[in-house]
Design an enzyme around this catalytic site. Structure first.
Site, short mmCIF file in Angstrom:
data_model
loop_
_atom_site.label_atom_id
_atom_site.label_comp_id
_atom_site.label_asym_id
_atom_site.label_seq_id
_atom_site.Cartn_x
_atom_site.Cartn_y
_atom_site.Cartn_z
N ASP A 121 64.22 49.69 -54.80
CA ASP A 121 64.64 48.49 -55.52
C ASP A 121 65.86 48.73 -56.40
OD1 ASP A 121 63.41 50.13 -57.37
OD2 ASP A 121 62.42 48.48 -58.43
N LYS A 171 59.13 55.10 -69.75
CA LYS A 171 59.12 53.89 -70.57
C LYS A 171 58.69 54.15 -72.02
CE LYS A 171 58.88 51.12 -66.52
NZ LYS A 171 58.16 51.72 -65.41
N ASP A 230 69.54 48.27 -61.22
CA ASP A 230 68.13 48.01 -60.96
C ASP A 230 68.01 46.49 -60.77
OD1 ASP A 230 65.37 48.30 -60.93
OD2 ASP A 230 65.17 48.16 -63.11
N1 GDD Z 1 54.33 52.38 -51.36
C1 GDD Z 1 54.28 52.03 -52.65
N2 GDD Z 1 53.06 51.84 -53.23
N3 GDD Z 1 55.43 51.87 -53.35
C2 GDD Z 1 55.33 51.49 -54.66
C3 GDD Z 1 54.08 51.27 -55.30
C4 GDD Z 1 52.89 51.46 -54.52
O1 GDD Z 1 51.77 51.30 -55.00
N4 GDD Z 1 54.32 50.90 -56.59
C5 GDD Z 1 55.66 50.89 -56.75
N5 GDD Z 1 56.27 51.23 -55.58
C6 GDD Z 1 57.72 51.31 -55.34
C7 GDD Z 1 58.41 50.03 -55.78
O2 GDD Z 1 58.51 49.12 -54.68
C8 GDD Z 1 59.77 50.52 -56.25
O3 GDD Z 1 60.72 50.56 -55.20
C9 GDD Z 1 59.51 51.96 -56.72
O4 GDD Z 1 58.24 52.34 -56.16
C10 GDD Z 1 59.46 52.08 -58.25
O5 GDD Z 1 58.46 51.23 -58.75
P1 GDD Z 1 58.75 50.15 -59.87
O6 GDD Z 1 57.46 49.45 -60.16
O7 GDD Z 1 59.93 49.32 -59.52
O8 GDD Z 1 59.07 51.09 -61.12
P2 GDD Z 1 60.01 50.77 -62.35
O9 GDD Z 1 61.24 50.07 -61.95
O10 GDD Z 1 59.19 50.15 -63.41
O11 GDD Z 1 60.41 52.27 -62.83
C11 GDD Z 1 60.86 53.22 -61.89
O12 GDD Z 1 62.24 53.04 -61.59
C12 GDD Z 1 63.17 53.28 -62.68
C13 GDD Z 1 64.57 53.10 -62.12
O13 GDD Z 1 64.77 51.81 -61.66
C14 GDD Z 1 60.62 54.63 -62.48
O14 GDD Z 1 60.86 55.55 -61.45
C15 GDD Z 1 61.53 54.89 -63.68
O15 GDD Z 1 61.34 56.22 -64.14
C16 GDD Z 1 62.99 54.69 -63.29
O16 GDD Z 1 63.84 54.89 -64.39
MG MG Z 2 61.87 49.14 -60.27
#
Ligand code: GDD
Ligand code: MG
Length: 363
Positions: A121, A171, A230
């Site tokens: 994403d 976070k 993002d």
């Molecule tokens: N297969 C699978 N299963 N993928 C998952 C799942 C799951 O249960 N949960 C989340 N993902 C995928 C999401 O689709 C996304 O592409 C990625 O893992 C990260 O999850 P997010 O839920 O979007 O996390 P975030 O945006 O709050 O935080 C993450 O991204 C940041 C950067 O954009 C973390 O990695 C942070 O440390 C990072 O800074």
């Molecule tokens: Mg994300």
């Protein structure tokens, strides 16, 4: 053009793309498509990701998804760019988080070479070759791509010393972030990481795994240059589109038309525009959108197959696929209109209004 990455002859470089999240913050648009398929300047985000991986010589992409996301991705038919594509699907009704899917894909990823893991994403101009090289040089267990942001609190934040990560805080509370350097959502991991993740469990790589690797002094970081966006929230999604649009050539001005397109704007194939309409700046209009006369669109994304009737105004909004915006309707800043919504003539949507897919909005 595909370049080769530094790896032993005959070895295949693989990337696992995490794309099984539920994108609740992007509703109503995410009710009908996973985040990784959101278009960025009229091209699905996943297609941008494939293009970059392929350019950097990656051979294979494994998509860690849920069953519904797999269905949507297959339906979208994204060009594979020479990559071998495989799916690794979370168990039904049991999302595995950001760590569990890595363990689940252990057999597909193999134990012979380091591999890339990236969040599906984010739009990021990451040099994966350099990330792999850095990983091999530092002999770390994991190497994280890092970037600087103004407000780090909604990300994973690191404390970096030379190229070693001394602390990883996912976070942090306001005021508690150790720096403005964040996890850009792309890593190189050594296969040894499989031993840190229990099988079949919901695991957060950021909360459950990285802190353990930090303790052992085996987490490295590489600060990346280039665009990083993002798309977690509607405003961020709009901003990501605008930033990418800025990197693309400006729209040609055609003096002979009876409408005006202000740069930068992007119009996909088969868009029709009526006379005296003013499109842009920052109008990103998807395929087969029909725009009537005297319409004004700026700072907005219009997804494909939508119809915008005469005298309508759209400012700072996102309009879903196959929607209908009635005559003289006004869609204001921060509005998000779901797929197949019908906004009747003369309706004005207040700022930040969200309309669920297929709803009809009357006076
Ligand atoms: N297969 C699978 N299963 N993928 C998952 C799942 C799951 O249960 N949960 C989340 N993902 C995928 C999401 O689709 C996304 O592409 C990625 O893992 C990260 O999850 P997010 O839920 O979007 O996390 P975030 O945006 O709050 O935080 C993450 O991204 C940041 C950067 O954009 C973390 O990695 C942070 O440390 C990072 O800074
Ligand atoms: Mg994300």
């Amino acid at each position: 053009m595909r370049d080769s990455v530094p790896h032993n002859q005959g070895d295949v470089v693989k990337a696992l793309i995490l794309a099984g999240g539920f994108a609740t913050r992007l509703r109503p648009l995410s009710c009908t498509r996973p985040k990784t398929l959101f278009p960025i300047v009229n091209k699905p985000l996943l297609q941008w990701i494939f293009e970059r991986l392929s350019k950097d010589g990656i051979d294979e992409a494994i998509l860690a998804v849920n069953a519904l996301t797999k269905f949507y991705i297959k339906q979208t038919k994204i060009p594979k760019q020479g990559l071998k594509i495989k799916f690794s699907v979370d168990p039904p009704k049991k999302p595995l988080g950001t760590g569990g899917p890595i363990k689940k894909a252990e057999k597909l990823l193999g134990r012979s070479e380091p591999f890339i893991v990236l969040n599906g994403d984010i739009y990021a101009e990451i040099d994966y070759k350099k990330l792999l090289e850095t990983h091999k040089k530092t002999k770390a267990l994991a190497t994280i791509a890092l970037c600087k942001v103004e407000d780090p609190c909604s990300f994973g934040v690191v404390e970096l010393e030379e190229n070693k990560i001394r602390r990883f805080v996912e976070k942090p509370a306001r005021g508690q972030a150790p720096s403005d350097l964040i996890n850009a959502g792309a890593y190189v991991l050594d296969p040894e990481v499989f031993d840190y993740i229990p099988k079949g469990k919901h695991i957060s790589i950021e909360r459950d795994v990285f802190p353990k690797i930090v303790e052992q002094g085996r987490l490295s970081g590489l600060i990346i240059e280039g665009l990083w966006k993002d798309i977690g929230k509607p405003q961020e999604y709009l901003e990501a589109n605008k930033a990418v649009l800025d990197t693309i050539k400006n729209t040609k001005k055609d003096e002979k038309t009876c409408f005006k397109v202000n740069s930068p704007s992007a119009l996909d194939k088969d868009v029709s525009i009526g006379e005296k309409s003013v499109i842009g700046p920052y109008a990103i209009v998807g395929r087969n959108v029909k725009i009537g006369k005297c319409v004004s669109i700026s700072n907005s994304i219009i997804l494909s197959d939508t119809e915008i009737c005469d005298y309508a105004t759209i400012k700072g909004a996102i309009i879903g696929e196959g929607a209908h915006i009635g005559e003289s309707a006004k869609i204001n800043n921060g509005c998000v209109v779901g797929d197949k919504v019908k906004i009747k003539d003369k309706v004005q949507l207040n700022e930040k209004t969200k309309v669920c897919p297929a709803k009809e909005i009357n006076f």
